[in-house]
Motif scaffolding. Structure first.
Motif, PDB file in Angstrom:
ATOM      1  N   TYR A  91       9.376   4.412  -9.167  1.00 39.02           N
ATOM      2  CA  TYR A  91       9.980   5.457  -8.346  1.00 39.02           C
ATOM      3  C   TYR A  91      10.469   6.590  -9.236  1.00 39.02           C
ATOM      4  CZ  TYR A  91      13.389   7.843  -5.370  1.00 39.02           C
ATOM      5  OH  TYR A  91      14.102   8.789  -4.681  1.00 39.02           O
ATOM      6  N   ASP A 112      13.202   0.454  -8.682  1.00 44.44           N
ATOM      7  CA  ASP A 112      11.752   0.378  -8.782  1.00 44.44           C
ATOM      8  C   ASP A 112      11.313   1.262  -9.947  1.00 44.44           C
ATOM      9  OD1 ASP A 112       9.037   0.415  -8.559  1.00 44.44           O
ATOM     10  OD2 ASP A 112       8.971   1.104  -6.485  1.00 44.44           O
ATOM     11  N   THR A 160       9.011  -3.207   7.446  1.00 45.15           N
ATOM     12  CA  THR A 160       9.007  -3.313   5.987  1.00 45.15           C
ATOM     13  C   THR A 160       9.584  -2.019   5.429  1.00 45.15           C
ATOM     14  OG1 THR A 160       7.068  -4.759   6.013  1.00 45.15           O
ATOM     15  CG2 THR A 160       7.611  -3.673   3.931  1.00 45.15           C
ATOM     16  N   ILE A 161      10.749  -2.116   4.804  1.00 49.48           N
ATOM     17  CA  ILE A 161      11.500  -0.940   4.376  1.00 49.48           C
ATOM     18  C   ILE A 161      11.588  -0.918   2.855  1.00 49.48           C
ATOM     19  CG2 ILE A 161      13.663   0.328   4.598  1.00 49.48           C
ATOM     20  CD1 ILE A 161      12.067   0.036   7.206  1.00 49.48           C
ATOM     21  N   TYR A 162      11.397   0.265   2.302  1.00 47.57           N
ATOM     22  CA  TYR A 162      11.395   0.474   0.849  1.00 47.57           C
ATOM     23  C   TYR A 162      12.772   0.935   0.394  1.00 47.57           C
ATOM     24  CZ  TYR A 162      10.019   2.693  -3.605  1.00 47.57           C
ATOM     25  OH  TYR A 162       9.915   3.076  -4.918  1.00 47.57           O
ATOM     26  N   ILE A 210      11.552  -7.073   4.208  1.00 48.68           N
ATOM     27  CA  ILE A 210      10.902  -7.288   5.500  1.00 48.68           C
ATOM     28  C   ILE A 210      11.960  -7.765   6.490  1.00 48.68           C
ATOM     29  CG2 ILE A 210       9.120  -8.566   6.734  1.00 48.68           C
ATOM     30  CD1 ILE A 210       7.680  -8.859   4.018  1.00 48.68           C
ATOM     31  N   ASN A 248      11.564  -4.357  -4.344  1.00 50.43           N
ATOM     32  CA  ASN A 248      12.191  -3.190  -3.722  1.00 50.43           C
ATOM     33  C   ASN A 248      11.745  -2.976  -2.286  1.00 50.43           C
ATOM     34  OD1 ASN A 248      12.009  -2.504  -6.851  1.00 50.43           O
ATOM     35  ND2 ASN A 248      13.787  -1.465  -5.994  1.00 50.43           N
ATOM     36  N   GLN A 249      11.076  -3.958  -1.722  1.00 48.80           N
ATOM     37  CA  GLN A 249      10.727  -3.923  -0.310  1.00 48.80           C
ATOM     38  C   GLN A 249      11.424  -5.073   0.404  1.00 48.80           C
ATOM     39  OE1 GLN A 249       6.393  -3.839  -0.033  1.00 48.80           O
ATOM     40  NE2 GLN A 249       6.495  -1.652   0.373  1.00 48.80           N
TER      41      GLN A 249
END
Length: 363
Positions: A120, A117, A79-81, A46, A43-44
């Motif tokens: 989450y 995720d 780096t985005i979630y 780059i 779930n990340q």
């Protein structure tokens, strides 16, 4: 004559200069190109700027209500979630040396997130949850039922439920373990855990999700279920029973969802089964959409339905589900169903792992 030459020179400059400026703008636009690369890690994601040429600024829009604004840091890695599965349109915009909207270039790519995720917690509509993130079991939510019950908890089960000795929290997971005491295969030959939320957390209607990984082997019988909180007054099955998930080890890779009422209980309960080949190796969500008129059981997504219970005409006999119910998490050993094909003593210990229990309001 001199005046005429001067006028001609001015005219020539006025014609050539805009053309040159136009050429300069066009040349500038052709000196840089927008591009980026990305690496999806669960779930990340780059993101790396892979643009070339001469430009002033970069601006990112990650398609999830997150953006950077105009920035001179061209080499920054982002780096985005992305907590929820789906497709997202990600755009990188470059600003050229003129720093005007007409002197920009963009590139857009679609990224795919395959799964939510599990860690989450979407706060929207969440009524209650136990994420099992503390060091010990939260006694404000749960208590243990102890012993062998009447007639092996009504099913001729062989385990003795301990007061917490067979339950623990490890790395954000609740671990419920069935253990072998001896090889006799009689009542008390095994210990296990039965946790209930009776008198602590009780619910009527909602979307319920429990994420769990199941034990394996002939003789185990894990369950995620609910009973009516009026059990002490009206008894079973008048209180109603909601089996969100049951599993018998001798029938691997098949999960069951059932309701029990005075109109149909025990072997005559109303339920269905579904193949789930990875239920022993992977965590899955066992869910229930519980409304005033129906119950829909599912695995992982409400679209993946296991069973629907919705009697057309409701009465006390077929719909005791308009009252609060409490949770039960347990791993039984043997019994009328779990032990129908015997018990393999070589499999123990066996555990059911629970990642979370969540209750949401219905949309």
């Amino acid at each position: 004559m001199n005046k005429l030459l001067l006028i001609l020179k001015v005219l020539a400059i006025s014609i050539i200069l805009p053309a040159c400026l136009s050429c300069s703008k066009e040349d500038n636009k052709e000196t840089y190109y927008a591009d980026f690369s990305y690496d999806v890690q669960d779930n990340q994601v780059i993101f790396t700027n892979a643009s070339t040429g001469d430009y002033l600024y970069v601006e990112w829009d990650f398609g999830n209500d997150e953006s950077t604004g105009k920035s001179a840091d061209k080499s920054k890695v982002h780096t985005i979630y992305f907590p929820l599965k789906g497709e997202y349109e990600v755009t990188l915009k470059l600003w050229g040396n003129l720093n005007t909207e007409s002197d920009t270039k963009t590139v857009t790519k679609t990224i795919s997130i395959d799964a939510d995720d599990p860690d989450y917690v979407n706060p929207e509509g969440l009524i209650w949850s136990d994420e099992f993130n503390s060091a010990t079991i939260n006694t404000a939510n749960w208590k243990f039922e102890v012993g062998t019950g009447d007639n092996g908890w009504g099913n001729n089960e062989l385990q003795y439920y301990t007061n917490g000795d067979n339950a623990k929290v490890v790395d954000g997971k609740l671990i419920l373990t069935a253990k072998k005491v001896n090889d006799d295969k009689v009542q008390g030959s095994y210990t296990s855990t039965r946790m209930i939320s009776w008198g602590k957390k009780e619910f009527t209607y909602g979307r319920i999700e429990v994420r769990a990984k199941l034990p394996s082997g002939t003789g185990v019988w894990p369950a995620i279920w609910m009973l009516g909180a009026n059990l002490g007054q009206v008894g079973w099955p008048a209180c109603g029973e909601i089996d969100i998930m049951e599993y018998v080890g001798y029938q691997p890779d098949v999960v069951h969802a059932t309701v029990h009422t005075p109109a149909g209980y025990a072997g005559d309960g109303n339920g269905s089964s579904k193949s789930l080949p990875t239920c022993e190796e992977e965590f899955h969500i066992y869910g229930l959409l519980w409304t005033e008129t129906s119950m829909t059981f599912y695995v992982d997504s409400p679209d993946n339905v296991v069973h629907v219970y919705a009697p057309a005409e409701k009465n006390d006999a077929n719909w005791p589900f308009n009252k609060p119910h409490f949770f039960i998490l347990n791993v039984a050993v043997g019994g009328n169903w779990g032990g129908a094909q015997g018990i393999d003593n070589a499999i123990f210990p066996q555990s059911m792992e629970v990642d979370y229990v969540r209750v949401y309001e219905l949309n």
